[in-house]
Write a protein that holds these residues in place. Structure first.
Motif, PDB file in Angstrom:
ATOM      1  N   CYS A  24       7.469  42.024  91.352  1.00 20.36           N
ATOM      2  CA  CYS A  24       6.848  41.942  90.033  1.00 20.36           C
ATOM      3  C   CYS A  24       5.590  41.075  90.140  1.00 20.36           C
ATOM      4  CB  CYS A  24       7.814  41.314  89.026  1.00 20.36           C
ATOM      5  SG  CYS A  24       6.965  40.738  87.540  1.00 20.36           S
ATOM      6  N   VAL A  51       3.854  39.763  87.947  1.00 19.41           N
ATOM      7  CA  VAL A  51       3.815  38.675  86.954  1.00 19.41           C
ATOM      8  C   VAL A  51       4.638  37.477  87.458  1.00 19.41           C
ATOM      9  CG1 VAL A  51       4.398  38.025  84.595  1.00 19.41           C
ATOM     10  CG2 VAL A  51       3.433  40.290  85.063  1.00 19.41           C
ATOM     11  N   HIS A  52       5.891  37.700  87.786  1.00 21.10           N
ATOM     12  CA  HIS A  52       6.723  36.587  88.265  1.00 21.10           C
ATOM     13  C   HIS A  52       6.214  36.031  89.600  1.00 21.10           C
ATOM     14  CE1 HIS A  52       9.441  38.304  85.233  1.00 21.10           C
ATOM     15  NE2 HIS A  52       9.853  37.055  85.104  1.00 21.10           N
ATOM     16  N   GLU A  57      13.173  37.608  89.710  1.00 21.99           N
ATOM     17  CA  GLU A  57      11.990  38.339  90.187  1.00 21.99           C
ATOM     18  C   GLU A  57      10.964  37.372  90.798  1.00 21.99           C
ATOM     19  OE1 GLU A  57      10.450  40.902  87.086  1.00 21.99           O
ATOM     20  OE2 GLU A  57      12.366  41.923  86.884  1.00 21.99           O
ATOM     21  N   CYS A  62       5.212  49.618  83.577  1.00 24.25           N
ATOM     22  CA  CYS A  62       5.555  48.526  84.508  1.00 24.25           C
ATOM     23  C   CYS A  62       5.191  48.897  85.940  1.00 24.25           C
ATOM     24  CB  CYS A  62       7.057  48.233  84.416  1.00 24.25           C
ATOM     25  SG  CYS A  62       7.626  47.116  85.725  1.00 24.25           S
ATOM     26  N   PRO A  63       4.371  48.081  86.593  1.00 25.70           N
ATOM     27  CA  PRO A  63       3.965  48.429  87.965  1.00 25.70           C
ATOM     28  C   PRO A  63       5.125  48.415  88.961  1.00 25.70           C
ATOM     29  CG  PRO A  63       3.143  46.251  87.354  1.00 25.70           C
ATOM     30  CD  PRO A  63       3.728  46.843  86.123  1.00 25.70           C
ATOM     31  N   MET A  64       6.140  47.592  88.694  1.00 27.68           N
ATOM     32  CA  MET A  64       7.243  47.531  89.666  1.00 27.68           C
ATOM     33  C   MET A  64       7.960  48.881  89.785  1.00 27.68           C
ATOM     34  SD  MET A  64      10.778  45.474  89.791  1.00 27.68           S
ATOM     35  CE  MET A  64      10.258  43.782  89.791  1.00 27.68           C
ATOM     36  N   ASN A 110      14.511  48.613  86.588  1.00 30.58           N
ATOM     37  CA  ASN A 110      13.052  48.755  86.612  1.00 30.58           C
ATOM     38  C   ASN A 110      12.627  49.894  87.533  1.00 30.58           C
ATOM     39  OD1 ASN A 110      13.812  46.266  85.543  1.00 30.58           O
ATOM     40  ND2 ASN A 110      11.907  45.262  86.141  1.00 30.58           N
ATOM     41  N   CYS A 121       2.939  38.791  81.028  1.00 31.03           N
ATOM     42  CA  CYS A 121       3.009  40.230  81.285  1.00 31.03           C
ATOM     43  C   CYS A 121       2.263  40.919  80.140  1.00 31.03           C
ATOM     44  CB  CYS A 121       4.459  40.714  81.354  1.00 31.03           C
ATOM     45  SG  CYS A 121       4.556  42.492  81.643  1.00 31.03           S
ATOM     46  N   VAL A 139       8.678  48.038  78.112  1.00 35.90           N
ATOM     47  CA  VAL A 139       7.848  48.861  79.002  1.00 35.90           C
ATOM     48  C   VAL A 139       8.491  50.231  79.228  1.00 35.90           C
ATOM     49  CG1 VAL A 139       6.577  47.003  80.139  1.00 35.90           C
ATOM     50  CG2 VAL A 139       8.845  47.625  80.965  1.00 35.90           C
ATOM     51  N   MET A 192       4.014  43.859  78.377  1.00 29.62           N
ATOM     52  CA  MET A 192       5.029  43.533  77.365  1.00 29.62           C
ATOM     53  C   MET A 192       4.372  43.139  76.041  1.00 29.62           C
ATOM     54  SD  MET A 192       8.263  43.679  78.323  1.00 29.62           S
ATOM     55  CE  MET A 192       9.418  43.506  79.696  1.00 29.62           C
TER      56      MET A 192
END
Ligand code: 13P
Ligand code: SF4
Length: 305
Positions: free
Chosen positions: A174, A176-177, A202, A86-88, A114, A262, A61, A265
């Motif tokens: 995150c 996703v996590h 995460e 990556c949104p984070m 990140n 994700c 990312v 990714m």
């Protein structure tokens, strides 16, 4: 066109242009299989710092590619798809960090990899999920430690250090996590009683509390490969399953949730990699005035390893 042909073209272009392909552990299986270096953020950063290639294709990312570009101002750094944002890394604002620094003038700033290059310029040191605890312990400057943006990783570190950790922002995470719910984990544990749970920091605190091992993506792979056990429940993005199976083919891995994907990714594909090598578009360039300031905390992280 057949996959085999595309791979041959990628190999030819790589040789011709003295290029190297770096891929994160969460990339598509076919991308992992053709990459020169596969790993988590620490492995990829080290590889970027050491490479003699002229061109670096980053399958990961945006913040990963920016880090590679910061360390390699004279090389061509290219993402196969610059839409992999990556949104984070977007959850932490420089203004909030500046305000926190004013509020805690003696604090040291430890930022997660990140983050964007511009944000990194405000850090004393950068860390990854694999070394955050070690670096928090080794940092010998002021107190507290201002840490951001992931509150999952902050929870992991806070629980294992006596140092005071203040998270900026309070709610960075995150998406996703965080999809891995405690109910998913309970169900998986019922289906596979007695099987060890490994996962990424995460994840939410309540999910982390149920893990036998918590670590970076590479840390999880190493732990499972070297452990005596033959089965594991994995609380991480599903891409890791492919790397786990490659590294420990005799062992069995069950994802805690099959839907933990994700999509960012997964944006680099073989076709996009070939195009990146061929046309050299989607270059990642960090302005030198930012790169010079972002390099300092990244290099400090590398010195701690
Ligand atoms: P690792 O450094 O553990 O590979 O994690 C990077 C990441 O963004 C996982 O979401
Ligand atoms: Fe960002 Fe989470 Fe995807 Fe990692 S898994 S790149 S932190 S959204």
């Amino acid at each position: 066109m057949e996959e085999k042909q595309i791979i041959e073209q990628i190999e030819r272009l790589k040789r011709h242009k003295n290029a190297v392909i770096l891929a994160h552990n969460y990339e598509r299986p076919e991308v992992v299989d053709i990459a020169d270096v596969v790993g988590g953020s620490t492995t990829l950063t080290k590889a970027a710092a050491e490479t003699s290639a002229d061109m670096i294709i980053v399958c990961g990312v945006d913040f990963m590619a920016e880090t590679v570009a910061v360390l390699n101002p004279d090389k061509k750094v290219i993402m196969p798809d610059r839409g992999a944002v990556c949104p984070m890394a977007q959850q932490i604002f420089e203004k909030d960090l500046q305000e926190a620094k004013e509020k805690y003038p003696d604090a040291e700033v430890l930022l997660y990899m990140n983050t964007h290059a511009k944000t990194k310029t405000l850090a004393d040191c950068i860390c990854t999920s694999g070394n955050a605890l070690k670096i928090a312990e080794l940092m010998d400057g002021g107190s507290p430690i201002l840490f951001g943006p992931d509150r999952g990783l902050a929870y992991y570190v806070s629980n294992r250090t006596t140092k005071e950790i203040i998270t900026i922002p309070e709610y960075g995470y995150c998406p996703v996590h965080h999809q891995i719910a405690i109910e998913d984990l309970k169900r998986a544990k019922e289906e596979h009683p007695g099987v060890k749970v490994v996962g990424h920091p995460e994840c939410t605190p309540e999910v982390q509390d149920q893990m036998d091992y918590i670590g970076s993506t590479s840390g999880i792979v190493e732990y499972c490969r070297d452990a005596e056990e033959a089965e594991f429940l994995v609380a991480a993005e599903v891409g890791l399953m492919h790397v786990l199976k490659k590294e420990a083919p005799d062992k069995t891995f069950y994802p805690v949730s099959n839907t933990t994907v994700c999509t960012l990714m997964k944006m680099p594909t073989l076709l996009k990699i070939r195009e990146a090598l061929e046309r050299e578009k989607q270059r990642v360039v960090v302005p030198e005035e930012i790169a010079i300031e972002a390099r300092r905390p990244i290099e400090r992280m590398l010195e701690y390893l």
